[in-house]
Scaffold this motif. Structure first.
Motif, PDB file in Angstrom:
ATOM      1  N   LEU A 269      -2.695   2.103  -6.453  1.00 56.80           N
ATOM      2  CA  LEU A 269      -4.089   1.478  -6.607  1.00 56.80           C
ATOM      3  C   LEU A 269      -5.220   2.404  -6.545  1.00 56.80           C
ATOM      4  CD1 LEU A 269      -3.808  -1.968  -4.597  1.00 56.80           C
ATOM      5  CD2 LEU A 269      -3.487  -1.484  -7.230  1.00 56.80           C
ATOM      6  N   VAL A 270      -4.984   3.256  -5.404  1.00 59.58           N
ATOM      7  CA  VAL A 270      -6.110   4.416  -5.146  1.00 59.58           C
ATOM      8  C   VAL A 270      -5.685   5.564  -6.146  1.00 59.58           C
ATOM      9  CG1 VAL A 270      -6.895   5.937  -3.432  1.00 59.58           C
ATOM     10  CG2 VAL A 270      -6.387   3.745  -2.826  1.00 59.58           C
ATOM     11  N   GLY A 271      -4.507   5.971  -6.174  1.00 55.14           N
ATOM     12  CA  GLY A 271      -4.380   7.280  -7.229  1.00 55.14           C
ATOM     13  C   GLY A 271      -3.221   7.142  -7.886  1.00 55.14           C
ATOM     14  N   SER A 272      -2.089   7.856  -7.744  1.00 59.18           N
ATOM     15  CA  SER A 272      -0.824   7.457  -8.538  1.00 59.18           C
ATOM     16  C   SER A 272       0.438   7.562  -7.764  1.00 59.18           C
ATOM     17  CB  SER A 272      -0.738   8.762  -9.409  1.00 59.18           C
ATOM     18  OG  SER A 272       0.573   8.915 -10.033  1.00 59.18           O
ATOM     19  N   ASP A 273       1.435   7.141  -8.135  1.00 59.64           N
ATOM     20  CA  ASP A 273       2.715   7.121  -7.139  1.00 59.64           C
ATOM     21  C   ASP A 273       3.535   8.499  -7.339  1.00 59.64           C
ATOM     22  OD1 ASP A 273       4.776   5.180  -9.246  1.00 59.64           O
ATOM     23  OD2 ASP A 273       3.236   6.633  -9.927  1.00 59.64           O
ATOM     24  N   GLN A 274       2.816   9.133  -8.179  1.00 59.43           N
ATOM     25  CA  GLN A 274       3.525  10.457  -8.357  1.00 59.43           C
ATOM     26  C   GLN A 274       2.935  11.693  -8.071  1.00 59.43           C
ATOM     27  OE1 GLN A 274       4.880  10.829 -12.708  1.00 59.43           O
ATOM     28  NE2 GLN A 274       6.464   9.129 -12.444  1.00 59.43           N
TER      29      GLN A 274
END
Length: 501
Positions: free
Chosen positions: A302-307
């Motif tokens: 939600l905050v950034g990216s899962d990668q």
């Protein structure tokens, strides 16, 4: 493409750039024709100014996302809008949404330093070049197996002269204007919340590289960390119980010292009583760590990216929220731990008996006493621990890292100890109030003690010093706790088959 721009001198550098280069550029012998972005040669600043001018397409003295997109495209470098935004955010110190020349220079210098560390770690033969075999070996160390053809494909994307090897200039030119906030090498070497257990699980979770997540190494790290925490907490349990007793019972009229506290515990319940409350303290490691890690990974999406790894302030937000979720889930165990540590001999036959009696006499609300100060304590603890650790880490990387991002055992232990100590010191008054609220049994008809009234009472009767009762045994356990958890963690990693780099 980038190197050719960096090597082209211009006649109109800014005054500070011209002044910095005038003394050396005036001499023919001092001209540096090599073409390095951050090589430190006499024309270093002039070349950076040339690149800055090339990227500043609207000539306003600042590089915004649009400037970088157009300028880099002209140079044949294609970056996504998200990547360019990260470059601007990483270097934008005055938060005006763009990079001025000084911010641009600082960003490149800091970024080049990290790139050099990675290049050195990949260069296994130490010959100044990276070949396909070295790429394969490095990825194998991370738990990723690739074929020689795949390694050669990676090489070809960076190899400009067709030698099928990459030298430092090719490596730097390819990666220099690509955002990398946490290079995998640094992530691998600088884990600390997984490794160090000081009895309080309020730190921001460690980052794991994409390779660690994809190959399942992350759960092995967490299991090793949980086992290390169990051993560490058990070894330092007497100091932890003494801390709880001093937080609850010590006062101006009852001045409990360390030796006196141990004597009192042994006299009341024997040597075995020194470990009261440790069983539940160890049991809560597994659910708390698992919930915290899963919540952190979901919040990251939600905050950034899962990668991509998060920036520090994003990590603080995600880590604090994950910590709040984990603490909320296991908080009744925290209350049980305090009550078990404070119990008299024969008061409870075990954890379940303690839980049953609290529920029968005080109701379900008793299991959430001290919840508010506990939640409030997460932010100063996690924030200061993260800030101090990142500051110490970056200071070491800037000053002492030459061939590797590996800080060595003693630097890692020192940084982890200092950061956790600072975090505990900042949140200690809230932890003390939480413990006193947890310890206070509810009596029917008696007014409920609130956080603010307890703060006022302590300040009125004991002064500011009263908010730090039990601090001495708390700090005494930090160094042995960190040391024990590190040694056990490293041994469990070997047992679980985690690569020790």
């Amino acid at each position: 493409m980038v190197s050719s721009v960096l090597c082209r001198c211009v006649a109109s550098p800014p005054p500070d750039a011209a002044a910095a280069a005038s003394s050396s550029a005036s001499s023919p012998a001092s001209v540096d024709p090599c073409g390095g972005a951050v090589c430190g040669g006499p024309d270093h600043r002039l070349r950076l100014w040339s690149l800055f001018q090339t990227l500043d397409v609207n000539r306003d003295g600042g590089l915004c996302v649009n400037d970088l997109a157009v300028g880099l495209r002209r140079l044949g470098l294609h970056r996504t809008e998200g990547e360019l935004r990260k470059i601007v955010q990483a270097g934008d110190k005055d938060l005006d949404g763009q990079l001025d020349f000084e911010e641009f220079v600082h960003y490149l210098q800091d970024h080049e330093k990290k790139l050099r560390l990675v290049f050195k770690s990949l260069d296994k033969k130490n010959d100044g070049r990276i070949d396909a075999q070295e790429i394969m070996q490095s990825l194998r160390d991370l738990g990723v197996k690739i074929s020689e053809q795949q390694a050669e494909k990676i090489l070809k994307s960076m190899d400009k002269n067709g030698t099928m090897t990459i030298d430092w200039n090719e490596w730097r030119d390819y990666h220099l204007l690509h955002p990398v906030e946490n290079i995998p090498e640094i992530i691998l070497y600088w884990k600390h919340s997984t490794i160090f257990d000081v009895g309080e699980n309020l730190t921001v979770p460690d980052e794991f590289t994409m390779e660690e997540r994809q190959t399942g190494m992350w759960w092995r790290h967490l299991v090793a960390g949980g086992g290390a925490g169990a051993v560490s907490r058990t070894c330092t349990a007497p100091l932890d119980r003494l801390k709880v007793l001093m937080q609850v019972h010590a006062s101006r009229s009852n001045n409990m010292c360390i030796v006196g506290g141990f004597t009192q515990m042994i006299r009341e319940g024997g040597t075995k009583s020194l470990w009261r409350g440790n069983g539940i303290n160890v049991l809560k490691i597994a659910p708390e760590s698992a919930i915290k890690f899963m919540a952190y990974e979901q919040i990251k999406r939600l905050v950034g990216s899962d990668q991509e790894t998060l920036r520090i302030h994003e990590r603080l937000v995600a880590g604090s929220l994950a910590g709040a979720i984990a603490q909320s889930s296991i908080y009744p165990m925290e209350v049980l731990k305090t009550r078990m540590a404070l119990r008299k001999t024969g008061q409870y036959s075990g954890m379940l008996d303690c839980a049953r009696k609290i529920l029968a006499r005080e109701g379900i609300a008793a299991f959430y006493k001290g919840y508010v100060p506990n939640m409030l304590g997460i932010i100063p603890y996690a924030g200061i621990d993260l800030a101090v650790y990142e500051t110490l880490k970056n200071a070491w990387l800037q000053r002492y890292a030459v061939n590797s991002a590996d800080p060595g055992v003693f630097v890692l232990l020192a940084c982890g100890t200092m950061s956790s100590t600072c975090g505990q010191l900042a949140s200690y008054p809230l932890a003390l109030v939480r413990t006193r609220m947890q310890a206070q049994a509810s009596i029917e008809g008696a007014p409920e003690v609130t956080m603010s009234s307890l703060f006022r009472q302590i300040l009125r009767t004991e002064g500011a010093f009263g908010l730090y009762r039990g601090l001495a045994p708390n700090f005494m356990k930090v160094i042995p706790a960190v040391s024990i958890s590190y040694v056990v963690y490293e041994n469990l990693k070997i047992t679980l088959g985690v690569q020790s780099r």
